[in-house]
Design a protein around this motif. Structure first.
Motif, PDB file in Angstrom:
ATOM      1  N   ALA A 230      -5.937   7.509 -10.973  1.00  0.00           N
ATOM      2  CA  ALA A 230      -4.711   7.532 -10.177  1.00  0.00           C
ATOM      3  C   ALA A 230      -4.962   8.145  -8.802  1.00  0.00           C
ATOM      4  O   ALA A 230      -4.492   7.618  -7.777  1.00  0.00           O
ATOM      5  CB  ALA A 230      -3.631   8.319 -10.918  1.00  0.00           C
TER       6      ALA A 230
ATOM      7  N   ALA B 212      -4.543   6.182  -5.181  1.00  0.00           N
ATOM      8  CA  ALA B 212      -3.605   6.682  -4.180  1.00  0.00           C
ATOM      9  C   ALA B 212      -4.312   6.946  -2.855  1.00  0.00           C
ATOM     10  O   ALA B 212      -3.803   6.609  -1.782  1.00  0.00           O
ATOM     11  CB  ALA B 212      -2.924   7.946  -4.698  1.00  0.00           C
TER      12      ALA B 212
ATOM     13  N   GLY C 192      -1.392   3.435  -3.989  1.00  0.00           N
ATOM     14  CA  GLY C 192      -0.585   4.349  -4.780  1.00  0.00           C
ATOM     15  C   GLY C 192       0.538   3.683  -5.546  1.00  0.00           C
ATOM     16  O   GLY C 192       1.011   4.209  -6.558  1.00  0.00           O
ATOM     17  N   GLY C 193       1.007   2.516  -5.095  1.00  0.00           N
ATOM     18  CA  GLY C 193       2.079   1.808  -5.785  1.00  0.00           C
ATOM     19  C   GLY C 193       1.622   0.973  -6.954  1.00  0.00           C
ATOM     20  O   GLY C 193       2.445   0.298  -7.598  1.00  0.00           O
TER      21      GLY C 193
ATOM     22  N   GLY D 115       3.160   4.170 -15.756  1.00  0.00           N
ATOM     23  CA  GLY D 115       3.446   4.905 -14.536  1.00  0.00           C
ATOM     24  C   GLY D 115       2.871   4.177 -13.341  1.00  0.00           C
ATOM     25  O   GLY D 115       2.481   3.000 -13.440  1.00  0.00           O
ATOM     26  N   THR D 116       2.806   4.853 -12.225  1.00  0.00           N
ATOM     27  CA  THR D 116       2.146   4.316 -11.033  1.00  0.00           C
ATOM     28  C   THR D 116       1.076   5.302 -10.592  1.00  0.00           C
ATOM     29  O   THR D 116       1.129   6.498 -10.916  1.00  0.00           O
ATOM     30  CB  THR D 116       3.125   4.088  -9.871  1.00  0.00           C
ATOM     31  OG1 THR D 116       3.685   5.345  -9.477  1.00  0.00           O
ATOM     32  CG2 THR D 116       4.240   3.130 -10.269  1.00  0.00           C
TER      33      THR D 116
ATOM     34  N   GLY E 148       0.404   6.535  -7.609  1.00  0.00           N
ATOM     35  CA  GLY E 148       0.899   7.581  -6.729  1.00  0.00           C
ATOM     36  C   GLY E 148       1.801   8.576  -7.421  1.00  0.00           C
ATOM     37  O   GLY E 148       1.909   9.731  -6.984  1.00  0.00           O
ATOM     38  N   GLY E 149       2.444   8.171  -8.490  1.00  0.00           N
ATOM     39  CA  GLY E 149       3.364   9.063  -9.189  1.00  0.00           C
ATOM     40  C   GLY E 149       2.845   9.555 -10.519  1.00  0.00           C
ATOM     41  O   GLY E 149       3.624  10.048 -11.347  1.00  0.00           O
ATOM     42  N   TRP E 150       1.520   9.419 -10.749  1.00  0.00           N
ATOM     43  CA  TRP E 150       0.968   9.786 -12.063  1.00  0.00           C
ATOM     44  C   TRP E 150       1.076  11.293 -12.282  1.00  0.00           C
ATOM     45  O   TRP E 150       0.677  12.087 -11.444  1.00  0.00           O
ATOM     46  CB  TRP E 150      -0.484   9.343 -12.157  1.00  0.00           C
ATOM     47  CG  TRP E 150      -0.988   9.361 -13.577  1.00  0.00           C
ATOM     48  CD1 TRP E 150      -1.795  10.278 -14.160  1.00  0.00           C
ATOM     49  CD2 TRP E 150      -0.671   8.399 -14.579  1.00  0.00           C
ATOM     50  NE1 TRP E 150      -2.007   9.952 -15.483  1.00  0.00           N
ATOM     51  CE2 TRP E 150      -1.327   8.802 -15.760  1.00  0.00           C
ATOM     52  CE3 TRP E 150       0.110   7.248 -14.601  1.00  0.00           C
ATOM     53  CZ2 TRP E 150      -1.230   8.087 -16.952  1.00  0.00           C
ATOM     54  CZ3 TRP E 150       0.209   6.525 -15.783  1.00  0.00           C
ATOM     55  CH2 TRP E 150      -0.464   6.948 -16.942  1.00  0.00           C
ATOM     56  N   SER E 151       1.627  11.693 -13.439  1.00  0.00           N
ATOM     57  CA  SER E 151       1.881  13.107 -13.694  1.00  0.00           C
ATOM     58  C   SER E 151       1.213  13.632 -14.962  1.00  0.00           C
ATOM     59  O   SER E 151       1.368  14.814 -15.281  1.00  0.00           O
ATOM     60  CB  SER E 151       3.394  13.356 -13.783  1.00  0.00           C
ATOM     61  OG  SER E 151       3.969  12.571 -14.818  1.00  0.00           O
TER      62      SER E 151
ATOM     63  N   ASP F 286      -0.556  -0.581  -0.699  1.00  0.00           N
ATOM     64  CA  ASP F 286       0.558  -0.026   0.056  1.00  0.00           C
ATOM     65  C   ASP F 286       0.635  -0.696   1.422  1.00  0.00           C
ATOM     66  O   ASP F 286      -0.350  -1.256   1.918  1.00  0.00           O
ATOM     67  CB  ASP F 286       0.380   1.484   0.234  1.00  0.00           C
ATOM     68  CG  ASP F 286       0.276   2.225  -1.093  1.00  0.00           C
ATOM     69  OD1 ASP F 286       0.765   1.689  -2.103  1.00  0.00           O
ATOM     70  OD2 ASP F 286      -0.294   3.335  -1.104  1.00  0.00           O
TER      71      ASP F 286
END
Length: 407
Positions: free
Chosen positions: A158, A162, A167-168, A187-188, A190-193, A210
């Motif tokens: 991820a 990004a 990131g998308g 998930g994505t 850029g937003g991976w948590s 992006d």
């Protein structure tokens, strides 16, 4: 039969997922080898159990030899011939001593869960390679499966996407495929948590660039801006011609001598995943820069050798092609490269000074080949207008080493 090594693929579903033929082999085995996790999946086998040592590869030949004469069965995750121990054993023992009973691979299982066509997906293994290997597969609209090294791989994937401008991109992590505890996480990039997943996982990526991300082409001649450099760079137009003369063929080895930014070696390796290259440069800071460029452009396996040629060439594997981008006027460089070159191999050398041109002209007179001068001009502002600014002309000498029996 006693010298035959059986390799049985097994999934996360363990014994329940094995075929009747695989179970028979496990029952008949006298020695059962595999990882501790794999061995635990086979409770019904009565064979002596041998867990893989770490590191495995250096110990494998002696380990197999120590059980010669006994019925040996090796456990492998999924398809043993798909980035698995099966290919290693065939290289070590030969096809006559290895028999493989495959299980569906993690790639097949992942594509089945996602509804992806297996033949339209690129698979990148980072089990034993840096995650930067993924760079070469990242292109707008492409689907990629990443075979993870451990539970931290998804977060690393991820972060790489990004940073690359993707990131998308939708990401799916598939854990323990085929097992009772299978889990799928979406998930994505850029937003991976999720910092850590289960060690047994595959990462699926749908590459989406992006806005403003500049795509990198697959053909030679990447933009000069794709490389970190100090001015010692074979420019894009000349690089494309140089690579065409080097004529990369899958599986071949290139020496890039006087590598500068490493652009020729990097684009050689990008031409095919099986290609290998050695980049040689005498400046430590340039050698470090070459490694960074190689990682950022998806070929972290580039072998960088720091030292002056021709001394730094001693002991290297003979190449199938050689590029001399710097140092043609140094005594022994051209001679050493030509002598090391395999029969039928290509040597390409570039020159921009009168002195280096004279050296190439002399070698052309002795060995023949092609001598070409490239002159490139680029449009640039001239006051309120646009004019042509010429780059320094480059002389390129190409020679093919005769095979035995040829003149």
């Amino acid at each position: 039969m006693s010298d035959l090594v059986m390799v049985v693929g097994i999934g996360a579903d363990g014994w329940a997922g094995l075929s009747a033929a695989a179970r028979r082999e496990l029952h008949a085995a006298e020695v059962l080898m595999g990882s501790a996790r794999q061995l635990a999946l086979v409770p019904e086998a009565t064979a002596e159990r041998v867990a893989w040592p770490s590191p495995l590869l250096p110990a494998l030949p002696a380990l197999i030899a120590s059980h010669r004469g006994r019925r040996v069965c090796v456990l492998a995750s999924g398809d043993p011939m798909f980035h698995g121990i099966g290919t290693t054993l065939v290289r070590l023992l030969g096809t006559d001593r290895v028999r493989v009973l495959p299980h569906p691979s993690s790639a097949s299982l992942a594509c089945a869960r996602l509804g992806w066509a297996v033949d339209q997906v690129e698979v990148v293994s980072v089990v034993t390679r840096p995650v930067e290997s993924l760079h070469a597969a990242v292109h707008q609209g492409r689907r990629v499966l990443v075979l993870s090294a451990d539970g931290r791989t998804p977060a690393r994937v991820a972060a790489l996407l990004a940073a690359r401008g993707y990131g998308g991109s939708p990401m799916t992590v598939l854990e323990r495929l085929g097992g009772a505890e299978e889990r799928v996480i979406h998930g994505t990039a850029g937003g991976w948590s999720l910092p850590v997943a289960h060690d047994l996982n595959v990462v699926a990526v749908e590459c989406r660039a992006d806005a403003g991300t500049v795509p990198l082409p697959c053909v030679p001649g990447l933009p000069d801006e794709a490389f970190e450099h100090d001015g010692q760079l074979t420019k894009s137009e000349v690089r494309a011609v140089t690579l065409s003369r080097l004529a990369p063929v899958p599986g071949e080895l290139l020496w890039d001598v006087g590598a500068g930014a490493g652009s020729i070696a990097i684009e050689w390796m990008r031409a095919h995943p099986a290609n290998r290259a050695v980049a040689v440069d005498s400046h430590p800071e340039r050698a470090a820069r070459i490694s960074r460029n190689a990682g950022g452009l998806g070929v972290p396996g580039l072998n960088v050798v720091t030292g002056p040629a021709p001394a730094a060439l001693a002991g290297l594997e003979p190449p199938d092609a050689v590029f001399i981008g710097g140092g043609v006027t140094v005594p022994g460089v051209v001679e050493g490269c030509w002598e090391a070159l395999r029969p039928g191999g290509r040597l390409v050398a570039n020159a921009v000074t009168v002195e280096s041109e004279a050296v190439l002209a002399s070698w052309h007179g002795e060995l023949g080949g092609d001598l070409v001068r490239l002159a490139v001009s680029r449009a640039a502002p001239v006051g309120g207008f646009t004019g042509w600014r010429p780059m320094m002309p480059v002389t390129t000498w190409t020679a093919i080493k005769p095979v035995e029996g040829e003149r």
